[in-house]
Design a protein around this motif. Structure first.
Motif, PDB file in Angstrom:
ATOM      1  N   THR A 702       0.835  -1.204   0.000  1.00  0.00           N
ATOM      2  CA  THR A 702       0.000   0.000   0.000  1.00  0.00           C
ATOM      3  C   THR A 702       0.871   1.255   0.000  1.00  0.00           C
ATOM      4  O   THR A 702       0.642   2.200  -0.759  1.00  0.00           O
ATOM      5  CB  THR A 702      -0.930   0.020   1.224  1.00  0.00           C
ATOM      6  OG1 THR A 702      -1.733  -1.168   1.226  1.00  0.00           O
ATOM      7  CG2 THR A 702      -1.833   1.239   1.214  1.00  0.00           C
ATOM      8  N   ALA A 703       1.876   1.257   0.867  1.00  0.00           N
ATOM      9  CA  ALA A 703       2.753   2.427   0.974  1.00  0.00           C
ATOM     10  C   ALA A 703       3.556   2.632  -0.306  1.00  0.00           C
ATOM     11  O   ALA A 703       3.747   3.775  -0.756  1.00  0.00           O
ATOM     12  CB  ALA A 703       3.681   2.255   2.172  1.00  0.00           C
ATOM     13  N   LEU A 704       4.022   1.567  -0.937  1.00  0.00           N
ATOM     14  CA  LEU A 704       4.772   1.705  -2.187  1.00  0.00           C
ATOM     15  C   LEU A 704       3.915   2.330  -3.276  1.00  0.00           C
ATOM     16  O   LEU A 704       4.370   3.202  -4.022  1.00  0.00           O
ATOM     17  CB  LEU A 704       5.266   0.332  -2.655  1.00  0.00           C
ATOM     18  CG  LEU A 704       6.470  -0.254  -1.921  1.00  0.00           C
ATOM     19  CD1 LEU A 704       6.708  -1.688  -2.378  1.00  0.00           C
ATOM     20  CD2 LEU A 704       7.720   0.587  -2.166  1.00  0.00           C
ATOM     21  N   GLY A 705       2.670   1.880  -3.384  1.00  0.00           N
ATOM     22  CA  GLY A 705       1.793   2.418  -4.420  1.00  0.00           C
ATOM     23  C   GLY A 705       1.567   3.902  -4.271  1.00  0.00           C
ATOM     24  O   GLY A 705       1.501   4.648  -5.265  1.00  0.00           O
ATOM     25  N   SER A 706       1.451   4.364  -3.033  1.00  0.00           N
ATOM     26  CA  SER A 706       1.178   5.786  -2.792  1.00  0.00           C
ATOM     27  C   SER A 706       2.439   6.634  -2.797  1.00  0.00           C
ATOM     28  O   SER A 706       2.362   7.862  -2.665  1.00  0.00           O
ATOM     29  CB  SER A 706       0.456   5.946  -1.449  1.00  0.00           C
ATOM     30  OG  SER A 706       1.317   5.556  -0.382  1.00  0.00           O
ATOM     31  N   GLY A 707       3.616   6.006  -2.930  1.00  0.00           N
ATOM     32  CA  GLY A 707       4.869   6.754  -2.943  1.00  0.00           C
ATOM     33  C   GLY A 707       5.412   7.071  -1.566  1.00  0.00           C
ATOM     34  O   GLY A 707       6.363   7.843  -1.430  1.00  0.00           O
ATOM     35  N   ASP A 708       4.838   6.467  -0.514  1.00  0.00           N
ATOM     36  CA  ASP A 708       5.336   6.686   0.850  1.00  0.00           C
ATOM     37  C   ASP A 708       6.414   5.635   1.122  1.00  0.00           C
ATOM     38  O   ASP A 708       6.190   4.632   1.794  1.00  0.00           O
ATOM     39  CB  ASP A 708       4.179   6.560   1.837  1.00  0.00           C
ATOM     40  CG  ASP A 708       4.604   6.853   3.274  1.00  0.00           C
ATOM     41  OD1 ASP A 708       5.798   7.138   3.501  1.00  0.00           O
ATOM     42  OD2 ASP A 708       3.737   6.780   4.170  1.00  0.00           O
ATOM     43  N   PHE A 709       7.619   5.886   0.598  1.00  0.00           N
ATOM     44  CA  PHE A 709       8.657   4.864   0.603  1.00  0.00           C
ATOM     45  C   PHE A 709       9.252   4.625   1.990  1.00  0.00           C
ATOM     46  O   PHE A 709       9.722   3.526   2.284  1.00  0.00           O
ATOM     47  CB  PHE A 709       9.746   5.241  -0.399  1.00  0.00           C
ATOM     48  CG  PHE A 709       9.221   5.352  -1.804  1.00  0.00           C
ATOM     49  CD1 PHE A 709       8.657   4.258  -2.433  1.00  0.00           C
ATOM     50  CD2 PHE A 709       9.266   6.559  -2.485  1.00  0.00           C
ATOM     51  CE1 PHE A 709       8.155   4.349  -3.730  1.00  0.00           C
ATOM     52  CE2 PHE A 709       8.770   6.672  -3.766  1.00  0.00           C
ATOM     53  CZ  PHE A 709       8.207   5.565  -4.399  1.00  0.00           C
ATOM     54  N   GLU A 710       9.218   5.626   2.855  1.00  0.00           N
ATOM     55  CA  GLU A 710       9.722   5.430   4.204  1.00  0.00           C
ATOM     56  C   GLU A 710       8.835   4.447   4.969  1.00  0.00           C
ATOM     57  O   GLU A 710       9.324   3.512   5.624  1.00  0.00           O
ATOM     58  CB  GLU A 710       9.792   6.760   4.941  1.00  0.00           C
ATOM     59  CG  GLU A 710      10.503   6.699   6.277  1.00  0.00           C
ATOM     60  CD  GLU A 710      11.960   6.300   6.163  1.00  0.00           C
ATOM     61  OE1 GLU A 710      12.437   5.542   7.045  1.00  0.00           O
ATOM     62  OE2 GLU A 710      12.636   6.724   5.193  1.00  0.00           O
ATOM     63  N   SER A 711       7.519   4.659   4.879  1.00  0.00           N
ATOM     64  CA  SER A 711       6.596   3.708   5.521  1.00  0.00           C
ATOM     65  C   SER A 711       6.712   2.328   4.892  1.00  0.00           C
ATOM     66  O   SER A 711       6.648   1.297   5.579  1.00  0.00           O
ATOM     67  CB  SER A 711       5.154   4.214   5.410  1.00  0.00           C
ATOM     68  OG  SER A 711       4.973   5.389   6.157  1.00  0.00           O
ATOM     69  N   ALA A 712       6.889   2.308   3.568  1.00  0.00           N
ATOM     70  CA  ALA A 712       7.027   1.024   2.883  1.00  0.00           C
ATOM     71  C   ALA A 712       8.234   0.262   3.407  1.00  0.00           C
ATOM     72  O   ALA A 712       8.177  -0.964   3.608  1.00  0.00           O
ATOM     73  CB  ALA A 712       7.157   1.251   1.380  1.00  0.00           C
ATOM     74  N   TYR A 713       9.317   0.973   3.644  1.00  0.00           N
ATOM     75  CA  TYR A 713      10.528   0.319   4.169  1.00  0.00           C
ATOM     76  C   TYR A 713      10.273  -0.254   5.562  1.00  0.00           C
ATOM     77  O   TYR A 713      10.646  -1.395   5.865  1.00  0.00           O
ATOM     78  CB  TYR A 713      11.683   1.322   4.207  1.00  0.00           C
ATOM     79  CG  TYR A 713      12.983   0.712   4.658  1.00  0.00           C
ATOM     80  CD1 TYR A 713      13.759  -0.045   3.781  1.00  0.00           C
ATOM     81  CD2 TYR A 713      13.441   0.882   5.972  1.00  0.00           C
ATOM     82  CE1 TYR A 713      14.956  -0.614   4.192  1.00  0.00           C
ATOM     83  CE2 TYR A 713      14.629   0.311   6.396  1.00  0.00           C
ATOM     84  CZ  TYR A 713      15.379  -0.440   5.504  1.00  0.00           C
ATOM     85  OH  TYR A 713      16.560  -1.017   5.920  1.00  0.00           O
ATOM     86  N   LEU A 714       9.608   0.506   6.411  1.00  0.00           N
ATOM     87  CA  LEU A 714       9.346   0.047   7.777  1.00  0.00           C
ATOM     88  C   LEU A 714       8.463  -1.201   7.776  1.00  0.00           C
ATOM     89  O   LEU A 714       8.735  -2.175   8.491  1.00  0.00           O
ATOM     90  CB  LEU A 714       8.697   1.166   8.586  1.00  0.00           C
ATOM     91  CG  LEU A 714       9.588   2.382   8.869  1.00  0.00           C
ATOM     92  CD1 LEU A 714       8.779   3.486   9.547  1.00  0.00           C
ATOM     93  CD2 LEU A 714      10.782   1.981   9.749  1.00  0.00           C
ATOM     94  N   HIS A 715       7.388  -1.178   6.977  1.00  0.00           N
ATOM     95  CA  HIS A 715       6.474  -2.335   6.943  1.00  0.00           C
ATOM     96  C   HIS A 715       7.144  -3.549   6.305  1.00  0.00           C
ATOM     97  O   HIS A 715       6.993  -4.683   6.791  1.00  0.00           O
ATOM     98  CB  HIS A 715       5.216  -1.985   6.162  1.00  0.00           C
ATOM     99  CG  HIS A 715       4.334  -0.986   6.844  1.00  0.00           C
ATOM    100  ND1 HIS A 715       3.940  -1.121   8.149  1.00  0.00           N
ATOM    101  CD2 HIS A 715       3.757   0.169   6.395  1.00  0.00           C
ATOM    102  CE1 HIS A 715       3.173  -0.095   8.494  1.00  0.00           C
ATOM    103  NE2 HIS A 715       3.055   0.698   7.446  1.00  0.00           N
ATOM    104  N   SER A 716       7.887  -3.332   5.226  1.00  0.00           N
ATOM    105  CA  SER A 716       8.504  -4.454   4.512  1.00  0.00           C
ATOM    106  C   SER A 716       9.587  -5.118   5.351  1.00  0.00           C
ATOM    107  O   SER A 716       9.735  -6.347   5.327  1.00  0.00           O
ATOM    108  CB  SER A 716       9.102  -3.964   3.187  1.00  0.00           C
ATOM    109  OG  SER A 716       8.098  -3.444   2.355  1.00  0.00           O
ATOM    110  N   THR A 717      10.331  -4.314   6.093  1.00  0.00           N
ATOM    111  CA  THR A 717      11.381  -4.918   6.932  1.00  0.00           C
ATOM    112  C   THR A 717      10.830  -5.507   8.221  1.00  0.00           C
ATOM    113  O   THR A 717      11.537  -6.238   8.918  1.00  0.00           O
ATOM    114  CB  THR A 717      12.466  -3.871   7.251  1.00  0.00           C
ATOM    115  OG1 THR A 717      11.853  -2.702   7.817  1.00  0.00           O
ATOM    116  CG2 THR A 717      13.231  -3.497   5.999  1.00  0.00           C
ATOM    117  N   THR A 718       9.583  -5.184   8.547  1.00  0.00           N
ATOM    118  CA  THR A 718       8.919  -5.903   9.641  1.00  0.00           C
ATOM    119  C   THR A 718       8.604  -7.323   9.200  1.00  0.00           C
ATOM    120  O   THR A 718       8.713  -8.286   9.964  1.00  0.00           O
ATOM    121  CB  THR A 718       7.622  -5.184  10.056  1.00  0.00           C
ATOM    122  OG1 THR A 718       7.928  -3.864  10.483  1.00  0.00           O
ATOM    123  CG2 THR A 718       6.934  -5.933  11.179  1.00  0.00           C
TER     124      THR A 718
END
Length: 936
Positions: A702-718
């Motif tokens: 979800t975060a990647l699609g919206s361009g929120d790459f910082e949140s995407a990194y946090l969720h993906s590395t969780t």
């Protein structure tokens, strides 16, 4: 009364399944000019009374006056008793001191005739023609004030005098504001005097309406029982509402389900009366026919011992109770409940004798012989119990888990030894929890097993059943795992690889380990598999290798998996377990067709619910990979509904996963957030970290699609710590490229490189072309110079056109971005345009927006310039939008398209931005503009 007046044929003000019938009746009355009559016919219990009441309510709402009479058996010999009912509203005006205009305007002899006929006045019996004419004049005068509807129910029980008068009136309604509607049975001869009227025959409800009615009347009835009732009721509304009452009372008493459903008093009253008048010899043969079940005249004759039985069945055939073919030598009841009525009407001794006779005639058919012996036996007998247990094994292997549970339950009832009774009930409980979906029954059977032999150690079946019930109720995965592992390791089963009980327990343990997400839960499973002699079965071994830690062990099993997929077979359990093996190595496409056959069989009620749900989930995942996202929404929504109705809480979360995936990819952040929170909320207190990992994947996407790459990194590395592919967490492969993309876009170059190295070090890329593409794409992403281009090309060459479209389009987006940054704009546009077309087809709005930004940066004005002009809506979206534009609500659209209202809402949420609008009110104009553009 032969109706469904109190049977739940209605849901609120809606008469279930009778929309077309009501439309026909409206058309008849409103399309026939002034004055019309109609005869409503149908078998007993079809809901004729409910239809009459619905029509009457509509007429009253329109300002009409309604007169009603209903035939009553004990008044059938009283002349004009029905007319008395009909004219009750006029009784006050029949008093000459208080005459109404309509009654007072009649000639004196007409007034006197009506008074005498209805029992208010005195005098000699009036001439029937005089009464008929007087009634016609009265009704016409009353209809002059406001329209009039006459309804007559149960016409066969109406007295002959009233029937004759009403027939006279019904033929003379032309030009009046009087409508006449009477209900009668199809098989009745009592409506002869009205037989020349137009007739509308009520048909049984279809399966959809039957399901809706039974869910409305009995929302807590388990799915398999609901389907059994639908099959037996044959669309009869009264039967649909009444049969579950008898079934539930039998279940509550702990009895196994019979082969012939018991009838309630109301149903017995309807169907048994037609059987009771038959000769004794006919009834005796009919009882054997009903209990035999297949209609095989050879078996029936062998059981009766009386040679040809055609003569004995002739009275029943003449009364339209059954059909008989001497060519095929088959006999069948015209309605299954006639057979139920025959069985219910027989004494217990008569039923036992018939069952014993059938068992004696079926010596070469183990399953059927066992069942009949079980029904004929009244005392615990190990020989019969053993035969039933063997029959249960055969049924289970054939995929008939529900039949196996029934046979095991009866075997337990007939078991002399407490240990045997406990063992058989425990196996029934396991099948109930693991296969049939009857969780309440499974709990009851498990409790019965424990009560039967309290001192016995927990059997494998009991432990497996307990584990499945724990994770479906409020227990945690860790406790369920310990219960099952203890039973496996402490049991005296000898580690025989052909021990079906042990193998079932190990398959269950495999799923529990996945749910836990804890690497420490897997070693007991592998120890047990290694101890199997002479060797573990291929399917179990492959499942453990590809489902536990596929990035490390999956490749060693690929050869055997592909061999197994060449011979899938028709066994539901095998198909489902092959599906488990195929999820992570991306082999689900090979199983889609057999899985879909299981789904269709599940919908028809011929496959146990648990198998149906598992196959449905595998179809959802295969369709997500194939880009058939509208189908994913419909199928996953079906799965969620079934899980919620039947208490499969853990499977509910698995179906929420593809729903959330589509929502995330399409930019529906609200739906995605709600679904992920539900997944996390269920999984966390139960220690189901394997399930919680699904939510982490969705949040990252979800975060990647919206361009929120910082949140995407946090969720993906969780989901997967950077620089490693954690063991026994297969979901980490799904989010592997998400970690690398998010790291690259947030400037974490070293982390991106470390994670890519971990992917290369694993055997993930060897599992499937898609995973190979993802690993190569990650290598390209961390390569900053022009040497990335061959890596992108190699990545895209791994998959054929049309395969895994979403993942492929993402790689093309990355490739196009990199080409543009190296000023290779024309080449970039090619990749970006192909990605844009796929994202558009999928409805992946945020990803389409990202592509559009890159295309603009490359000098291209719009995404549309990169592809031919086309309808932005899918076929299903266009259908939903068109219906919504007519003013239908989400619920009404859902009913027409056999979807849920939640799915309709999700579609509309995606449709609005595609059409450039933000409200339902703008749909009509937007569709019109789209059509004009298409025409141009």
């Amino acid at each position: 009364m032969n109706d469904v007046r109190r049977s739940g044929h209605r849901a609120g003000s809606h008469l279930i399944g009778r929309e077309r019938d009501l439309a026909h009746i409206r058309s008849h009355f409103h399309g026939s000019g002034r004055g019309a009559a109609l005869l409503l016919s149908g078998e007993a219990g079809l809901g004729k009374t409910a239809v009459l009441e619905a029509v009457a309510a509509e007429f009253r709402h329109g300002g009409a006056h309604v007169l009603h009479a209903s035939g009553v058996q004990y008044e059938a010999d009283i002349s004009y008793a029905g007319l008395n009912q009909l004219l009750v509203p006029f009784f006050d005006s029949f008093d000459s001191s208080d005459s109404s205009d309509s009654f007072d305007s009649l000639e004196p002899h007409h007034r006197d005739a009506l008074r005498v006929a209805v029992g208010i006045g005195g005098g000699p019996p009036p001439n029937r023609l005089l009464v008929s004419t007087a009634l016609l004049f009265l009704l016409r005068r009353a209809a002059g004030e406001k329209p009039l509807l006459i309804t007559v129910d149960d016409l066969p029980w109406l007295d002959r005098a009233t029937t004759s008068v009403l027939a006279f009136v019904a033929r003379r309604l032309a030009g009046s504001d009087i409508s006449f509607l009477a209900a009668t049975r199809v098989t009745s001869d009592d409506a002869f005097e009205l037989s020349d009227l137009s007739e509308h025959r009520l048909q049984p409800l279809d399966d959809v309406a039957s399901g809706e009615l039974i869910r409305s009347a009995h929302p807590d009835l388990p799915l398999m029982l609901r389907r059994r009732v639908v099959a037996e009721a044959h669309g009869n509304p009264l039967a649909l509402v009444e049969l579950p009452t008898a079934l539930k009372s039998r279940q509550e008493a702990g009895a196994s389900l019979p082969s012939v459903l018991p009838l309630t008093e109301r149903l017995q009253k309807l169907f048994a009366s037609r059987v009771a008048d038959l000769p004794r010899a006919s009834r005796e043969v009919l009882l054997v026919v009903a209990l035999e079940g297949t209609g095989d005249l050879g078996v029936i004759e062998a059981a009766t011992g009386s040679g040809p039985v055609v003569d004995a069945l002739e009275p029943a055939e003449r009364d339209r109770l059954l059909t008989l073919s001497t060519t095929t030598r088959r006999v069948s009841f015209r309605h299954p409940l006639i057979g139920s009525a025959v069985v219910t009407g027989a004494t217990a001794a008569e039923r036992r004798r018939a069952h014993q006779a059938l068992a004696d005639a079926l010596t070469d058919q183990l399953e059927r012989r066992a069942w009949h012996l079980g029904e004929a036996t009244t005392q615990p007998t190990e020989m019969v119990a053993d035969l039933l247990e063997r029959a249960a094994r055969l049924r289970s292997r054939r995929g008939d888990a529900l039949g196996a549970v029934a046979a095991l339950t009866r075997a337990a009832e007939l078991s002399p030894a407490p240990a045997d009774k406990s063992r058989r009930l425990a196996e029934g409980a396991y099948l109930g929890a693991e296969a049939t979906g009857e969780l309440a029954d499974a709990s009851r059977l498990l409790a019965g097993a424990q009560q039967a032999d309290p001192a016995a150690e927990s059997s494998l079946h009991a432990a497996a059943a307990s584990a499945l019930l724990l994770i479906n109720q409020d227990g945690d995965v860790g406790t369920a795992h310990r219960v099952l592992v203890d039973a496996i390791e402490e049991g005296e089963h000898g580690w025989d690889a052909s021990d079906e009980t042990l193998l079932e327990a190990l398959f269950t343990l495999n799923l529990l380990c996945w749910y836990s997400g804890d690497p420490e839960t897997w070693p007991p499973l592998f120890r047990a598999i290694d101890r199997l002699t002479p060797a573990p079965p291929d399917l179990l071994w492959v499942c453990a290798q590809t489902f536990a830690d596929p990035a490390r062990t999956g490749t060693r099993a690929l050869g055997r998996l592909d061999e197994l997929l060449t011979d899938i077979g028709e066994d539901p359990a095998r198909i489902v377990r092959l599906g488990h093996c195929a999820v992570y190595p991306d082999r689900l496409a090979a199983l889609r067709e057999p899985s879909m056959r299981l789904v269709e069989s599940g919908r028809a009620g011929t496959v146990p619910l648990r198998r149906y749900l598992a196959a449905l989930l595998h179809v959802c995942l295969a369709d997500y990979d194939a880009g058939k996202w509208d189908q994913v929404l419909a199928l996953a929504d079906e799965g969620v509904r079934l899980c919620e109705e039947n208490g499969y809480r853990f499977l509910t979360r698995k179906f929420q996963y593809p729903l959330a995936l589509v929502a995330a990819a399409r930019g529906d952040t609200e739906a995605s957030a709600v679904l992920t929170e539900e997944i996390v909320g269920w999984a966390t207190p139960r220690g189901a970290d394997g399930v919680r990992a699904l939510a982490c994947h969705i949040k990252g996407l979800t975060a990647l699609g919206s361009g929120d790459f910082e949140s995407a990194y946090l969720h993906s590395t969780t989901l997967t710590p950077v620089g490693s592919l954690p063991p026994y967490q297969p979901q980490a492969m799904a989010g592997a490229m998400d970690v690398v993309e998010a790291a690259v876009r947030t400037g974490r170059v070293a982390e991106a490189a470390a994670h890519t190295a971990a992917l290369r070090a694993s055997t993930m890329a060897e599992l499937s072309p898609r995973l190979s593409m993802l690993v190569l794409a990650c290598e390209a992403l961390i390569t900053t110079d022009e040497s990335c281009f061959p890596l992108f090309e190699e990545a895209l060459s791994q998959v054929d056109d049309g395969q895994w479209p979403f993942d492929t389009a993402r790689v093309r987006l990355f490739y196009g971005e990199r080409l543009r940054r190296h000023r290779l704009t024309s080449q970039a546009r090619v990749q970006l345009a192909e990605a844009a077309q796929v994202f558009d087809q999928l409805g992946a709005a945020p990803w389409k927006t990202r592509v559009a930004a890159e295309l603009r940066a490359s000098g291209q004005v719009s995404v549309a310039a990169a592809r031919p002009i086309k309808d932005p809506l899918t076929a299903q979206e266009r259908q939903i939008a068109t219906l919504a534009a007519t003013g239908l609500t989400n619920k009404q659209i859902a009913e027409r398209l056999f979807l849920s209202h939640r799915t309709i809402g999700t579609h509309l949420y995606q449709i609005y931005p595609k059409l450039g609008i933000n409200s339902r009110a703008a749909l009509r104009d937007a569709l019109a503009a789209l059509d004009m553009g298409d025409a141009g």
